[in-house]
Design an enzyme around this catalytic site. Structure first.
Site, PDB file in Angstrom:
ATOM      1  N   ASP A 104      -8.378  -3.870   5.043  1.00 58.55           N
ATOM      2  CA  ASP A 104      -9.490  -3.394   4.205  1.00 58.55           C
ATOM      3  C   ASP A 104      -9.354  -1.910   3.883  1.00 58.55           C
ATOM      4  O   ASP A 104      -8.587  -1.187   4.513  1.00 58.55           O
ATOM      5  CB  ASP A 104     -10.806  -3.664   4.955  1.00 58.55           C
ATOM      6  CG  ASP A 104     -11.954  -3.997   4.017  1.00 58.55           C
ATOM      7  OD1 ASP A 104     -11.891  -3.613   2.834  1.00 58.55           O
ATOM      8  OD2 ASP A 104     -12.918  -4.634   4.478  1.00 58.55           O
ATOM      9  N   ASP A 109     -16.522  -8.786  -3.021  1.00 66.49           N
ATOM     10  CA  ASP A 109     -17.392  -9.035  -1.859  1.00 66.49           C
ATOM     11  C   ASP A 109     -18.512 -10.010  -2.175  1.00 66.49           C
ATOM     12  O   ASP A 109     -19.278 -10.361  -1.278  1.00 66.49           O
ATOM     13  CB  ASP A 109     -18.006  -7.715  -1.363  1.00 66.49           C
ATOM     14  CG  ASP A 109     -17.182  -7.099  -0.253  1.00 66.49           C
ATOM     15  OD1 ASP A 109     -16.199  -7.726   0.175  1.00 66.49           O
ATOM     16  OD2 ASP A 109     -17.529  -5.991   0.183  1.00 66.49           O
TER      17      ASP A 109
HETATM   18  C1  GLA Z   1     -15.812  -4.759   3.456  1.00 65.49           C
HETATM   19  C2  GLA Z   1     -15.145  -6.051   3.043  1.00 65.49           C
HETATM   20  C3  GLA Z   1     -15.924  -7.215   3.592  1.00 65.49           C
HETATM   21  C4  GLA Z   1     -15.989  -7.100   5.086  1.00 65.49           C
HETATM   22  C5  GLA Z   1     -16.576  -5.772   5.482  1.00 65.49           C
HETATM   23  C6  GLA Z   1     -16.501  -5.547   6.962  1.00 65.49           C
HETATM   24  O1  GLA Z   1     -17.044  -4.613   2.864  1.00 65.49           O
HETATM   25  O2  GLA Z   1     -15.034  -6.096   1.667  1.00 65.49           O
HETATM   26  O3  GLA Z   1     -15.314  -8.420   3.212  1.00 65.49           O
HETATM   27  O4  GLA Z   1     -14.703  -7.248   5.626  1.00 65.49           O
HETATM   28  O5  GLA Z   1     -15.913  -4.695   4.857  1.00 65.49           O
HETATM   29  O6  GLA Z   1     -17.037  -4.329   7.322  1.00 65.49           O
END
Ligand code: GLA
Length: 739
Positions: free
Chosen positions: A464, A522
């Protein structure tokens, strides 16, 4: 070779490399057929324009690196200076042309044609090497490498301002498409008309960003998914960048792209070089689908993906930070029952990470939640028949972490002493960036990642990146990121990586070379996803595009959607689940199980076929699908994004089938029948809009099940009555050749 001509798959590029000037781009676009050297010479001669009034006294021609010295007053292809010697225009000369060099690494693909141009400016003491490649699919890649040729020890560096790839498009390509977006709303298309001037999209996020321009497409007015001529560029780079279209009153339209360099960011020292990221350029005479038809097979030819895309169960929206072994074990069991193949433990597993305010950088398994490490969980997951994936965010650091306390000098942008009066740099999601260009920080995070991969049988990292840089050099950070991923992959060749950046803020061909999946957005809201996947999928093949079945009420929008719509939407990518299945009803679990069975059956088609998208005239409707390369089978989805414009919607016309072959069209019901505006008709009739055997006189309606058999031509040109779908519903149709 003085008029190089590169051709592949309906695309061609002609250069005029005669003389000592920077080669001129005579043509980029449709294939011009077999041309003899004499014809190419005539073409190049005939392409020399008239001399415009009140202009330079020779014809102005667009070269591969246009500069003021050539009379080019648009954005230059190269700019830079040497401190103390500023002011002089860069004036490059052609010193060599080479063809047939084999591309390296992943791109050493059979059939790729290459061309290398060597340019030099003796006075400025720089040389530029331009590499061009055209793949068998007709995808063009270009990049420049500038070298500081000074041999004087201690000579100042050449301070590079910009080095960009600029390609001509014809005047008829007057309509532009590029993208913008927000978190959970990536890849929103925007159209504009190219007037005189520059339409420029710039990213200073240190990653492409949710508003990434993504593709810069110029096309004939009104171009769509299936129609129009289009020319498109994309920069294969995950850092700062710019992409633009420029139209000059002198009669030129161009597309340009390159890394966006901050002043002083890139000094090329004596004897050193800088290579631009590759610009990927594609032409199509069949609209946006024509771009995908070149890009997807090309990407597949160098892709790291080797195995069928497993069904993922991701813990994020299921449990967030509520990690404990019994909860996660139950979740894994529920997933296993439905046919899930991979369990991904998302954020929350490392030392002290109970919320998003702390602990990034402390990549040790939390000893309180996991006194025996992750072993018991992984053993449970394995026993349930799933493999195991782990979330990490290696480029980040929380100020509230052991690593930031021990090494504030590793934090990009610095951390003031507690007693200092200076204002600390901004946090974003309460976090800062780890300076990967700091060798010790790089070594430390590499050591932590590889230690985890060595200690645990981890098949997959979700990697990420949840903030903009806002400090440091985006160039150095991005280059270091690539090195870090490459180093991790080199030491653990079996590892798969999913790239995520708060969803889809870093989806580009630079990162795609190094990962096996991208987290597309997301949002798991299917309505948002329909648009996001549709446009992200113009460039990226569906097997890369993570799409998850979420809870009925989407966490990101609060919108509630029916299971059938959520399933039909997540089916078309790299499918997964991000929902606490423990709370799902027995009926829902049964429907999810059936969906996974179909996904596994269909993924060879979905992940290798040709992506097609119709252009319904009603913007509330979407018709998209995937047709197998041998045109034996296809899967289509008819989607109502909103209330339809017409009481009886226009017919569904299925693109991409073999015109002369006969196909059986059968509704595929997953998660129940989609809701229609009619009075509850039988499922299969509802799915085809009330089509009955009697009303299929246009066709030879197949016996049994009401399926319809028609030729590919009829299905594409006349189509079938569309189901009267209520808003936010999708109907799926399996299409199989019967000849
Ligand atoms: C980001 C990612 C999510 C998740 C969160 C975890 O927002 O896009 O999918 O993994 O971090 O903190």
């Amino acid at each position: 070779m003085s008029i190089p001509y590169l051709r592949a798959a309906g695309t061609s590029l002609v250069l005029d490399a005669r003389g000592t000037g920077v080669p001129v781009i005579v043509h980029w676009g449709a294939d011009l057929g077999d041309l003899t050297d004499a014809m190419l010479t005539t073409l190049a001669d005939a392409s020399v324009p008239s001399i415009a009034p009140s202009s330079i006294d020779v014809p102005l021609r667009l070269t591969l690196l246009p500069t003021l010295a050539q009379g080019w007053s648009g954005r230059p292809g190269i700019s830079g200076f040497r401190p103390g010697r500023g002011g002089s225009a860069i004036d490059l000369r052609l010193v060599g042309v080479r063809s047939g060099e084999r591309p390296t690494g992943r791109f050493a693909l059979p059939g790729t044609q290459t061309l290398t141009l060597l340019l030099a400016d003796a006075a400025a003491q720089i040389s530029v090497r331009t590499d061009l490649e055209i793949s068998v699919q007709g995808v063009l890649r270009l990049r420049h490498t500038v070298t500081n040729t000074s041999t004087t020890a201690g000579d100042a560096a050449f301070e590079l301002g910009s080095l960009d790839v600029i390609l001509p498009v014809p005047g008829r390509a007057g309509e532009l498409l590029d993208f913008t977006g927000l978190w959970t709303h990536e890849r929103r298309p925007q159209r504009s008309t190219l007037g005189h001037g520059v339409w420029s999209r710039e990213s200073r996020h240190g990653r492409p960003g949710h508003d990434d321009s993504y593709l810069m497409v110029a096309g004939t007015p009104g171009f769509g998914f299936r129609s129009g001529e289009v020319w498109c560029t994309h920069l294969a780079w995950s850092g700062d960048k710019r992409a633009w279209a420029e139209n000059s009153p002198l009669g030129f339209s161009v597309l340009g792209s390159g890394e966006l360099l901050a002043p002083g960011e890139l000094g090329v020292a004596a004897g050193a070089s800088y290579s631009t990221p590759w610009t990927v350029a594609v032409y199509s005479d069949a609209g946006l689908d024509g771009l995908s038809a070149r890009l997807h097979p090309w990407i597949r030819s160098w892709s790291t993906i080797r195995t069928p895309r497993p069904v993922v169960l991701n813990t994020w929206e299921a449990v967030y930070f509520e990690h404990d072994l019994p909860t996660l074990a139950r979740l894994a069991d529920a997933g296993a029952q439905t046919g899930v193949e991979r369990f991904v433990l998302d954020d929350g597993w490392f030392t002290g990470r109970r919320d998003d305010r702390r602990a990034l950088g402390d990549w040790f398994v939390d000893p309180v939640t996991w006194p025996s490490g992750l072993h018991p969980l992984i053993e449970h997951v394995h026993a349930a028949g799933l493999d195991f994936g782990l979330w990490v965010e290696p480029e980040m650091v929380s100020l509230d972490s052991e690593v930031a306390r021990a090494h504030p000098e590793w934090v990009l942008g610095g951390v003031p002493e507690p007693s200092a009066t200076e204002t600390p740099a901004l946090t974003w999601r309460f976090q800062r960036v780890l300076d990967l260009s700091h060798p010790e920080a790089f070594a430390w995070v590499f050591a932590r990642l590889t230690a985890l991969l060595t200690e645990y049988p981890i098949a997959y990292l979700k990697w990420d990146h949840n903030r903009d840089l806002l400090a440091g050099s985006a160039h150095r950070q991005t280059a270091a990121l690539y090195s870090l991923i490459d180093a991790v992959r080199a030491t653990h060749p079996g590892i798969e990586i999913e790239s995520c950046a708060s969803g889809g803020a870093r989806i580009d061909l630079g990162i795609l070379e190094r990962v096996d999946r991208v987290w597309t957005s997301d949002t798991n809201d299917p309505l948002e996803r329909q648009q996001i996947q549709r446009y992200t999928g113009v460039l990226v093949p569906p097997e890369y595009l993570g799409g998850h079945l979420g809870a009925a009420t989407a966490h990101t929008t609060g919108r509630t959607s029916e299971l059938s719509f959520r399933l039909a939407t997540a089916l078309f990518g790299a499918a997964g689940i991000e929902w606490n299945l423990v709370s799902a009803s027995a009926e829902e679990l049964g429907q999810i199980t059936e969906w996974i069975t179909h996904y596994k059956r269909l993924r060879p088609l979905l992940h290798s076929g040709v992506v097609v998208r119709a252009d319904p005239s009603d913007p509330a409707l979407v018709l998209h699908g995937v047709v197998s390369r041998d045109q034996d089978s296809a899967l289509f989805a008819q989607v109502a994004l909103a209330a339809p414009r017409d009481a009886v919607p226009e017919r569904m016309r299925f693109p991409g089938l073999a015109p002369e072959r006969r196909y059986r069209v059968t509704p595929l019901l997953l998660g129940g029948s989609p809701r229609t505006i009619q009075d509850t008709p039988p499922a299969w009739h509802a799915a085809l809009g009330g089509l009955t055997a009697a009303s299929t006189t246009v066709a030879d309606a197949a016996s049994g099940g009401g399926a319809v058999t028609l030729t590919g031509a009829v299905l594409a040109l006349v189509g079938l009555p569309a189901p009267l779908l209520a808003p936010e519903q999708a109907a799926l149709f399996a299409v199989d050749a019967v000849d």
